[in-house]
Design an enzyme around this catalytic site. Structure first.
Site, PDB file in Angstrom:
ATOM      1  CB  CYS A  82      -3.913  22.377   6.049  1.00 16.46           C
ATOM      2  SG  CYS A  82      -2.764  21.186   5.649  1.00 16.46           S
ATOM      3  CB  CYS A  88      -0.150  15.916   6.626  1.00 19.49           C
ATOM      4  SG  CYS A  88       1.689  16.318   6.741  1.00 19.49           S
ATOM      5  CB  CYS A 169       2.607  23.473   2.907  1.00 19.41           C
ATOM      6  SG  CYS A 169       3.428  22.990   4.370  1.00 19.41           S
ATOM      7  CD  GLN A 293      17.988  27.330  14.993  1.00 24.68           C
ATOM      8  OE1 GLN A 293      16.362  26.641  14.884  1.00 24.68           O
ATOM      9  NE2 GLN A 293      18.455  26.702  15.515  1.00 24.68           N
ATOM     10  CE1 TYR A 322      25.150  18.547  23.440  1.00 23.17           C
ATOM     11  CE2 TYR A 322      25.663  20.277  25.274  1.00 23.17           C
ATOM     12  CZ  TYR A 322      25.724  19.164  24.681  1.00 23.17           C
ATOM     13  OH  TYR A 322      26.172  18.311  26.083  1.00 23.17           O
ATOM     14  CG  ASP A 391      20.745  24.809  20.996  1.00 22.09           C
ATOM     15  OD1 ASP A 391      20.016  24.445  21.280  1.00 22.09           O
ATOM     16  OD2 ASP A 391      20.415  25.318  19.521  1.00 22.09           O
ATOM     17  CB  CYS A 418      14.679  21.113  20.589  1.00 15.26           C
ATOM     18  SG  CYS A 418      15.548  19.463  21.007  1.00 15.26           S
TER      19      CYS A 418
HETATM   20  N1  SAH Z   1      22.604  25.908  18.533  1.00 17.36           N
HETATM   21  C1  SAH Z   1      22.780  25.392  17.055  1.00 17.36           C
HETATM   22  C2  SAH Z   1      22.745  23.911  16.803  1.00 17.36           C
HETATM   23  C3  SAH Z   1      21.742  22.761  18.170  1.00 17.36           C
HETATM   24  S1  SAH Z   1      21.218  21.460  16.951  1.00 17.36           S
HETATM   25  C4  SAH Z   1      21.979  26.565  16.584  1.00 17.36           C
HETATM   26  O1  SAH Z   1      21.063  27.263  17.175  1.00 17.36           O
HETATM   27  O2  SAH Z   1      21.780  26.812  15.487  1.00 17.36           O
HETATM   28  C5  SAH Z   1      22.429  20.625  18.472  1.00 17.36           C
HETATM   29  C6  SAH Z   1      23.768  20.292  17.239  1.00 17.36           C
HETATM   30  O3  SAH Z   1      24.613  19.265  18.755  1.00 17.36           O
HETATM   31  C7  SAH Z   1      23.955  19.274  16.527  1.00 17.36           C
HETATM   32  O4  SAH Z   1      24.666  20.558  15.747  1.00 17.36           O
HETATM   33  C8  SAH Z   1      24.430  18.222  16.916  1.00 17.36           C
HETATM   34  O5  SAH Z   1      25.772  18.209  15.886  1.00 17.36           O
HETATM   35  C9  SAH Z   1      25.132  18.730  18.336  1.00 17.36           C
HETATM   36  N2  SAH Z   1      25.806  17.669  19.222  1.00 17.36           N
HETATM   37  C10 SAH Z   1      25.203  16.763  19.525  1.00 17.36           C
HETATM   38  N3  SAH Z   1      26.296  15.998  20.115  1.00 17.36           N
HETATM   39  C11 SAH Z   1      26.567  16.734  20.554  1.00 17.36           C
HETATM   40  C12 SAH Z   1      28.048  16.377  22.081  1.00 17.36           C
HETATM   41  N4  SAH Z   1      27.811  15.404  22.429  1.00 17.36           N
HETATM   42  N5  SAH Z   1      28.980  17.416  21.705  1.00 17.36           N
HETATM   43  C13 SAH Z   1      28.979  18.539  21.132  1.00 17.36           C
HETATM   44  N6  SAH Z   1      27.662  18.548  20.020  1.00 17.36           N
HETATM   45  C14 SAH Z   1      27.284  17.938  19.894  1.00 17.36           C
END
Ligand code: SAH
Length: 460
Positions: A82, A88, A169, A293, A322, A391, A418
């Site tokens: 790049c 960047c 990009c 995603q 989550y 997650d 993550c």
């Molecule tokens: N599992 C999903 C995205 C996960 S990202 C996928 O694979 O696409 C994490 C997510 O957790 C976000 O959408 C965020 O809004 C949510 N989040 C954050 N804190 C939370 C909590 N205390 N309870 C439930 N969800 C929560």
């Protein structure tokens, strides 16, 4: 003796130059070395290298240094393809060959588990990478600004508010690049004012282009500071003529002084309000603001790892905590008795409902709430999940949720993470009752320092 001791204690000062050996890669992609036992972060330095660097920041626990010269070069060092890599803030590992990036990401997970979960040999598999680690992002979200009177669009420099113009990009899908560049040109030709953050004048703030990998449908969203766009009819006509592949053009109004890209109001300027995307057997309708995603190819691999770890037989009650727009839950639904998702953001849960209907997942339901509140509440009402998938955001699991997991004791916990540090800390706490079976890193963002992984914990 005294002199020796003094030397050991001498603190590092800003401006000081030093030669040091880089031992590992930090979570932001910086090289990590040690000088007088103090940890020194050197951006752009690679593990195994000896570098000459100048201290830019000296803190009690660590120092940061600027790379002046590589004295002994790593075999993994490559020429970043790049042209604006140095400025960047988007990528941070392009100076390392891809195989080494994957190995480093595995190493980062191993080190975190050693440090925070006190495991000597954590069972971490080699990172699952991409055959072609380029053009993987389905969405470009470029800030708009002015440079020497010319309209520019791109990303900010790391840790600054300096916009870097991106003509192309390499991690973006070509379709998004074409849309951004063409939109940029049309906006400039029509003389539509660019938003000025300092003066708070002007119109166009951000250009967002998204492509559905499975169907090729594309969508353009212009984030504006004002509800009106001057010469909007001509703008739409020009966009449609020069970008016939677009299926919808939307405007989102954000008049706030904020670093958040989107405001509350989205208006369809032309065409369809959403694009159709597929992930494996599932299909999704993505409106301008809907979360999806960013790397669809790797997302499928990630979700398949979740499926393998969950090891479903069709009899299980699975919680998807989550859950966002419900994609993991829907991925697992065909193999489980029932899936229940919990997500904080109501709009995401609405999307999850729609996605469930669209994919005829009648055994999946999604609920608005905090995972750490709703799961214990359900447990009190007698809910006994067999598998719990979590997650969480970078901050990891809330302590109340960990207590609840230790109390409810699902047979399996599948942890999608993550952030290796919070993953390792949480695993350390869960190990009271759970055994760490496997950790599978998946490279969702090649050339960046992001490390995602799927961890399986089973009840002891
Ligand atoms: N599992 C999903 C995205 C996960 S990202 C996928 O694979 O696409 C994490 C997510 O957790 C976000 O959408 C965020 O809004 C949510 N989040 C954050 N804190 C939370 C909590 N205390 N309870 C439930 N969800 C929560």
């Amino acid at each position: 003796m005294t002199t020796y001791k003094k030397e050991q204690d001498a603190s590092i000062r800003v401006g000081q130059q030093m030669t040091l050996t880089i031992k590992s890669l930090g979570i932001n992609g910086e090289g990590i070395g040690y000088f007088k036992r103090k940890i020194v972060f050197v951006e752009g330095a690679l593990p195994g290298e000896v570098v000459h660097a100048e201290v830019t920041e000296a803190r009690e626990k660590y120092a940061t240094a600027r790379l002046l010269r590589v004295v002994e070069k790593s075999a993994s060092r490559t020429n970043p393809p790049c042209p604006v890599y140095a400025e960047c803030g988007g990528c941070s590992l392009q100076h390392m060959d891809y195989a080494a990036q994957l190995a480093s990401k595995q190493e980062i997970v191993i080190e975190s588990l050693r440090k925070y979960a006190r495991l000597n040999q954590p069972p971490v598999s080699p990172t699952i990478g991409m055959d072609n680690p380029w053009s993987y992002r389905n969405k470009a979200q470029f800030q708009v600004g002015k440079e020497n009177g010319k309209l520019i669009a791109g990303l900010y420099q790391t840790g600054s508010h300096q916009l870097v113009n991106l003509e192309g990009c390499q991690v973006q899908h070509e379709a998004t690049t074409k849309i951004v560049q063409t939109a940029k040109q049309i906006i400039e030709e029509l003389g539509i004012p660019v938003y000025d953050e300092k003066k708070r004048t002007g119109v166009i703030r951000t250009i967002v282009a998204r492509v559905a990998f499975a169907t090729g449908e594309t969508q353009l969203t212009l984030v504006t500071a004002t509800p009106e766009i001057p010469r909007v009819k001509e703008l739409i006509l020009e966009l449609r003529t020069k970008l016939p592949e677009l299926v919808g053009i939307a405007q989102n109004v954000n008049n706030q002084k904020t670093s958040l890209v989107f405001g509350d109001k989205t208006i369809s300027l032309w065409g369809k309000a959403s694009i159709a995307e597929k992930l494996g057997e599932l299909s999704f309708d993505l409106s301008a603001r809907a979360f999806f995603q960013l790397n669809p190819e790797q997302t499928q691999k990630l979700y398949n790892q979740v499926k393998t770890a969950a090891g479903l037989t069709g009899k299980e009650l699975v919680l998807d905590l989550y859950c966002g727009t419900g994609t993991i839950g829907l991925w697992l639904a065909p193999y489980a008795r029932e899936v229940r998702g919990i997500e904080l953001i109501p709009e995401a849960v609405e999307d999850a409902h729609r996605n469930a209907q669209r994919n005829q997942a009648s055994n999946a339901s999604f609920h608005v709430g905090r995972a750490e509140v709703l799961m214990p509440k359900w447990a009190k009402q007698g809910t006994r999940p067999d598998v719990v998938v979590v997650d969480p955001p970078r901050t990891g699991l809330d302590d109340a949720l960990i207590r609840s997991l230790l109390d409810v004791q699902p047979k399996k916990i599948v942890y999608v993470s993550c952030n290796p540090s919070t993953l390792a800390k949480d695993v350390g706490k869960l190990m009271q009752r759970y055994e760490l079976k496997s950790v599978q890193p998946v490279d969702m963002f090649p050339h960046t320092a992001h490390v995602e992984s799927v961890t399986l914990l089973t009840l002891k």
